[in-house]
Design an enzyme around this catalytic site. Sequence first.
Site, short mmCIF file in Angstrom:
data_model
loop_
_atom_site.label_atom_id
_atom_site.label_comp_id
_atom_site.label_asym_id
_atom_site.label_seq_id
_atom_site.Cartn_x
_atom_site.Cartn_y
_atom_site.Cartn_z
N HIS A 134 -12.27 4.22 -0.56
CA HIS A 134 -12.24 3.36 0.63
C HIS A 134 -12.90 2.00 0.36
O HIS A 134 -13.38 1.32 1.27
CB HIS A 134 -12.93 4.01 1.85
CG HIS A 134 -12.12 5.08 2.51
ND1 HIS A 134 -12.66 6.23 3.01
CD2 HIS A 134 -10.79 5.15 2.75
CE1 HIS A 134 -11.71 6.98 3.53
NE2 HIS A 134 -10.56 6.34 3.39
N ASP A 189 -5.20 15.19 14.19
CA ASP A 189 -5.32 13.94 14.93
C ASP A 189 -6.45 14.04 15.95
O ASP A 189 -6.43 14.90 16.83
CB ASP A 189 -3.98 13.67 15.64
CG ASP A 189 -3.90 12.26 16.15
OD1 ASP A 189 -4.61 11.93 17.11
OD2 ASP A 189 -3.12 11.48 15.58
N GLU A 199 -7.75 -3.73 5.24
CA GLU A 199 -7.64 -3.62 3.78
C GLU A 199 -6.60 -4.59 3.23
O GLU A 199 -6.75 -5.12 2.12
CB GLU A 199 -7.27 -2.17 3.41
CG GLU A 199 -8.45 -1.23 3.66
CD GLU A 199 -8.05 0.18 4.01
OE1 GLU A 199 -7.00 0.37 4.67
OE2 GLU A 199 -8.79 1.11 3.64
N ARG A 219 -7.28 12.19 18.45
CA ARG A 219 -6.89 12.02 19.86
C ARG A 219 -6.42 13.34 20.46
O ARG A 219 -6.77 13.70 21.59
CB ARG A 219 -5.76 10.99 19.99
CG ARG A 219 -6.23 9.59 20.22
CD ARG A 219 -5.08 8.65 20.09
NE ARG A 219 -4.45 8.79 18.77
CZ ARG A 219 -3.70 7.87 18.19
NH1 ARG A 219 -3.43 6.76 18.81
NH2 ARG A 219 -3.20 8.06 17.00
N GLY A 224 -13.38 5.55 14.25
CA GLY A 224 -14.58 4.73 14.43
C GLY A 224 -14.35 3.52 15.31
O GLY A 224 -15.23 3.10 16.06
N HIS A 256 -16.40 4.73 7.67
CA HIS A 256 -14.94 4.54 7.78
C HIS A 256 -14.37 5.88 8.22
O HIS A 256 -14.21 6.80 7.42
CB HIS A 256 -14.36 4.12 6.42
CG HIS A 256 -12.87 3.98 6.45
ND1 HIS A 256 -12.23 2.76 6.35
CD2 HIS A 256 -11.89 4.90 6.59
CE1 HIS A 256 -10.93 2.95 6.44
NE2 HIS A 256 -10.69 4.25 6.57
N ARG A 263 -2.61 -1.95 -3.39
CA ARG A 263 -3.76 -1.07 -3.24
C ARG A 263 -3.59 0.07 -4.23
O ARG A 263 -2.57 0.78 -4.22
CB ARG A 263 -3.81 -0.53 -1.82
CG ARG A 263 -4.97 0.41 -1.64
CD ARG A 263 -5.04 0.93 -0.24
NE ARG A 263 -6.22 1.77 -0.09
CZ ARG A 263 -6.50 2.41 1.03
NH1 ARG A 263 -5.73 2.30 2.08
NH2 ARG A 263 -7.58 3.17 1.11
N GLY A 267 -11.33 7.58 9.68
CA GLY A 267 -9.91 7.62 10.02
C GLY A 267 -9.36 8.96 9.62
O GLY A 267 -10.11 9.95 9.57
N ARG A 288 -8.38 17.13 5.01
CA ARG A 288 -9.19 17.40 3.81
C ARG A 288 -10.52 18.03 4.20
O ARG A 288 -11.08 17.69 5.24
CB ARG A 288 -9.43 16.11 3.02
CG ARG A 288 -8.20 15.63 2.27
CD ARG A 288 -8.45 14.29 1.60
NE ARG A 288 -7.68 13.24 2.23
CZ ARG A 288 -7.90 11.94 2.06
NH1 ARG A 288 -8.88 11.53 1.28
NH2 ARG A 288 -7.15 11.04 2.67
N ASN A 332 0.89 -1.16 0.00
CA ASN A 332 0.00 0.00 0.00
C ASN A 332 0.92 1.21 0.00
O ASN A 332 1.46 1.59 1.04
CB ASN A 332 -0.88 -0.08 1.26
CG ASN A 332 -1.87 1.06 1.34
OD1 ASN A 332 -1.80 2.02 0.56
ND2 ASN A 332 -2.78 0.96 2.29
P1 AMP Z 1 -6.55 5.82 10.52
O1 AMP Z 1 -6.30 6.78 9.40
O2 AMP Z 1 -7.67 4.87 10.24
O3 AMP Z 1 -5.29 5.16 11.02
O4 AMP Z 1 -7.08 6.72 11.75
C1 AMP Z 1 -6.30 7.75 12.30
C2 AMP Z 1 -7.21 8.59 13.20
O5 AMP Z 1 -7.74 7.78 14.24
C3 AMP Z 1 -6.47 9.75 13.87
O6 AMP Z 1 -7.26 10.93 13.83
C4 AMP Z 1 -6.35 9.25 15.29
O7 AMP Z 1 -6.29 10.32 16.22
C5 AMP Z 1 -7.65 8.51 15.45
N1 AMP Z 1 -7.62 7.65 16.62
C6 AMP Z 1 -6.89 6.53 16.83
N2 AMP Z 1 -7.09 6.06 18.09
C7 AMP Z 1 -7.98 6.90 18.69
C8 AMP Z 1 -8.60 6.99 19.97
N3 AMP Z 1 -8.34 6.08 20.93
N4 AMP Z 1 -9.44 8.01 20.21
C9 AMP Z 1 -9.72 8.93 19.27
N5 AMP Z 1 -9.17 8.91 18.03
C10 AMP Z 1 -8.32 7.92 17.75
#
Ligand code: AMP
Length: 393
Positions: free
Chosen positions: A175, A277, A373, A279, A324, A202, A87, A204, A235, A9
């Site tokens: 996605h 992010d 994926e 978190r 999610g 989805h 991918r 992320g 985005r 990927n």
């Molecule tokens: P991904 O692109 O699917 O890897 O997702 C990344 C996103 O997931 C980032 O914004 C992370 O801050 C969020 N994320 C991962 N773990 C947590 C968590 N425990 N609480 C809130 N957001 C999270």
Amino acid sequence: MTSALLTLNAGSSSLKIGLFPLVGEAPLARGLVDRMGPDAILKLTDAQDVALPTSGVITNHFDAIKTVVAALRQRWPDLDVLAIGHRIVHGGAERSEPVILTDDVLAELTDLAPFAPLHQPHNLAGVRAAMAAFPGVPQIGCFDTAFHRHHPWVNDTFGLPRFLYEQGVRRYGFHGLSYEYISGEIQRTAPHLAAGRVIIAHLGNGASMCAVRDGRSIASTMGFSALDGLPMGTRCGQLDPGVVLYLMDQKGMTAAAISDLLYKQSGLLGLSGLSNDMRTLEAAGTPEATEAIDYFVFRCQREVGGLAAALGGIDALVFSGGIGENSPFIRSRICESMAWMGIEMDPGRNAGNERLISRDNAATRVLVIPTNEEVVIARAAQAILRSNQEVRA
Ligand code: AMP
């Protein structure tokens, strides 16, 4: 002989690598190269999560593949890579299945780069690097657009003159590998829902939602590009095209500057002024971070409503992706005003990131299903290898 296949990927600054057996879905090893370039960082682990020693300078995708494969060969000296699955973000208007990447197919996919300029060239750079590292080994393309190729026309078009649709200006949806995996999991674990009306979120760093009926995508929030729909890490999500015209005409912004704004400076980062992010934003508690979350939640709620209308109702809502799968807070915020759709969260189950997080008597099931994926790519490569063997037999 350890016969295996690789999944790749390739992004602009990263490369995810998986080593899979020819039968089965548990990876033998996983690698991630981050910050591709002079400061690249490689993390490679085996199935037990034990780090595998690596050595070599990584400046591009080709170096990265060579370094990873050298490390894998130290661990499995008789390793024989029989296929490589990739991918690829864009497969165009017709491709609804994985395909062996011949020169002709690669030329066709290269022509699609203007449709996904920030992703497609990097995906194809990964393919070319793998071809150079493994001459003669079948390379298989798996497309993020493929799952959406059965959209009804109304969910595929814009209200533009028809000739633009014929020229490819239409809603492709992305996605798709994630949605395919989750649909398969629903089929496997909750077959009664698989024939129903399901919305998959989805969520992320990239985020979209997909309306699935009878296991098929009928609508999705991402459209012509991976910019549309939900706000994402950087985005913008849904945007009035008048904004783009204003930025060009009145602010004198170039296409490149607007592209940078919409892809890299907007979304959660742009709204919070702090971070892409989730978190970080959840922990920050500043007014701007709180408003960025409020906007993300609001757009998610609107899209769930819109997709439920496209489906004629909803039987299940599925959360996936980094946010999610891991954020009880965001999930409960999205669901808090949806009792009218039969969505009622069980707070304890939600806090525990359980698979079923709705109340037992709620009309709509709410599920958390971690996406995968890489497994979808591995399955495609395994299937093509099997059919090649059958042809030879
Ligand atoms: P991904 O692109 O699917 O890897 O997702 C990344 C996103 O997931 C980032 O914004 C992370 O801050 C969020 N994320 C991962 N773990 C947590 C968590 N425990 N609480 C809130 N957001 C999270």
